[in-house]
Design an enzyme around this catalytic site. Structure first.
Site, PDB file in Angstrom:
ATOM      1  N   GLU A 110      -3.900   2.015  -7.709  1.00 32.22           N
ATOM      2  CA  GLU A 110      -4.416   2.974  -6.753  1.00 32.22           C
ATOM      3  C   GLU A 110      -3.475   4.283  -6.896  1.00 32.22           C
ATOM      4  O   GLU A 110      -2.439   4.220  -6.199  1.00 32.22           O
ATOM      5  CB  GLU A 110      -4.215   2.526  -5.168  1.00 32.22           C
ATOM      6  CG  GLU A 110      -5.030   1.174  -4.860  1.00 32.22           C
ATOM      7  CD  GLU A 110      -5.651   1.621  -3.204  1.00 32.22           C
ATOM      8  OE1 GLU A 110      -6.432   1.508  -2.970  1.00 32.22           O
ATOM      9  OE2 GLU A 110      -4.475   1.617  -2.486  1.00 32.22           O
ATOM     10  N   HIS A 130       0.956  -1.213   0.143  1.00 30.64           N
ATOM     11  CA  HIS A 130       0.123  -0.021  -0.077  1.00 30.64           C
ATOM     12  C   HIS A 130       0.895   1.171   0.057  1.00 30.64           C
ATOM     13  O   HIS A 130       1.958   1.354   0.580  1.00 30.64           O
ATOM     14  CB  HIS A 130      -0.859   0.012   1.216  1.00 30.64           C
ATOM     15  CG  HIS A 130      -2.192   1.019   1.206  1.00 30.64           C
ATOM     16  ND1 HIS A 130      -1.820   2.391   1.509  1.00 30.64           N
ATOM     17  CD2 HIS A 130      -3.266   0.827   0.631  1.00 30.64           C
ATOM     18  CE1 HIS A 130      -2.926   2.966   1.205  1.00 30.64           C
ATOM     19  NE2 HIS A 130      -3.774   2.131   0.479  1.00 30.64           N
TER      20      HIS A 130
HETATM   21  P1  PGA Z   1      -9.529   5.588   0.157  1.00 32.65           P
HETATM   22  O1  PGA Z   1      -8.652   4.650   0.324  1.00 32.65           O
HETATM   23  O2  PGA Z   1     -10.803   4.803  -0.461  1.00 32.65           O
HETATM   24  O3  PGA Z   1     -10.216   6.405   1.349  1.00 32.65           O
HETATM   25  O4  PGA Z   1      -9.495   6.659  -0.793  1.00 32.65           O
HETATM   26  C1  PGA Z   1      -8.249   3.780  -0.362  1.00 32.65           C
HETATM   27  C2  PGA Z   1      -7.056   3.075  -0.084  1.00 32.65           C
HETATM   28  O5  PGA Z   1      -6.198   3.648   0.344  1.00 32.65           O
HETATM   29  O6  PGA Z   1      -6.816   1.556  -0.306  1.00 32.65           O
END
Ligand code: PGA
Length: 251
Positions: free
Chosen positions: A170, A100
């Site tokens: 992401e 992450h």
């Molecule tokens: P968010 O986070 O939906 O609050 O933007 C997603 C993540 O960091 O996995």
């Protein structure tokens, strides 16, 4: 798109014992609905409540995962503060997030991430591997170069294990900001990721999107053909928000 639809919640550093009732409400909702075909609902929780959730036999419709694991290849040892994949296996935990951006910004590099995947594979833990570029890379149109590099460095030593990895794209600039890329951009990006993994790693990858997913934008995001699901942070903390996302995803 694969027949499975992933909705993966990432609670980050949130959640006390009492908050597990939000998950019970979601579990009940899934139980009562019979049209959520292919849904794979996974909640990635802090270790403290992960262990409790995993031993709650009533939660039958949700799977649970960790948010990270140790990069140590050994199962046990003098590594203060770390949790090994063996410990997750012991709890019958089947998933963990790895890579992450909030962990990468806290020191995890691609070699650590590759090693984490190796240890997960050794103990049969499936991995949700997060990749994504920062705002500068996005602005200078280097997003895919950056993501390709992350994929290559994390996966080249883990080729045998690829079937057990879900890729979560992401964009860092989208996490927690309310800003999401448009569908055309995302579909094209998913196409590139899937093609790269097919050409270089001979795998049909499962790829999901994460970054500010909410009930306000799921109607738009669900139309991305190549997207196999979503990784949801903030909007997964309250059952109402998460159930609204499920309802709209399946409407
Ligand atoms: P968010 O986070 O939906 O609050 O933007 C997603 C993540 O960091 O996995």
């Amino acid at each position: 798109m694969h027949s499975k639809k992933y909705l993966i919640a990432n609670w980050k550093m949130n959640g006390l014992k009492g908050d597990l009732n939000q998950i019970s409400i979601i579990d009940n909702f899934i139980k009562k609905k019979n049209n959520l075909s292919g849904l794979q609902c996974i909640f990635c929780l802090p270790y403290t409540i992960l262990a409790i959730a995993l031993t709650n036999r009533k939660l039958k419709n949700i799977k649970f995962g960790a948010q990270d694991i140790s990069n140590q290849l050994s199962d046990f040892g003098p590594f203060t503060g770390q949790i090994s994949s063996k410990m997750l296996q012991d709890l019958k935990c089947k998933f963990t997030i790895v890579g992450h951006s909030e962990k990468r910004s806290n020191g995890d590099n691609d070699a650590d991430i590759s090693q984490k995947i190796q240890t997960a594979s050794k103990n049969h833990i499936k991995v949700i591997l997060c990749v994504g570029e920062g705002l500068n890379d996005f602005k200078s149109k280097k997003s895919f170069i950056k993501v390709k590099r992350q994929l290559n460095l994390s996966l080249k030593k883990n080729k045998k294990f690829l079937k057990n990895i879900i890729i979560a794209y992401e964009p860092i600039w989208s996490i927690g900001t309310g800003i999401i890329p448009n569908n055309k951009y995302l579909n094209n990006f998913f196409y590139k990721i899937k093609k790269y993994l097919k050409d270089e790693f001979k795998t049909k990858a499962t790829v999901i999107y994460g970054g500010s997913v909410s009930s306000n934008n799921i109607d738009q995001l669900k139309n991305i053909n190549l997207c196999d699901g979503f990784l949801i942070g903030g909007a997964s903390l309250k059952s109402k928000n998460f159930i609204d996302i499920m309802k709209k995803y399946y409407s």
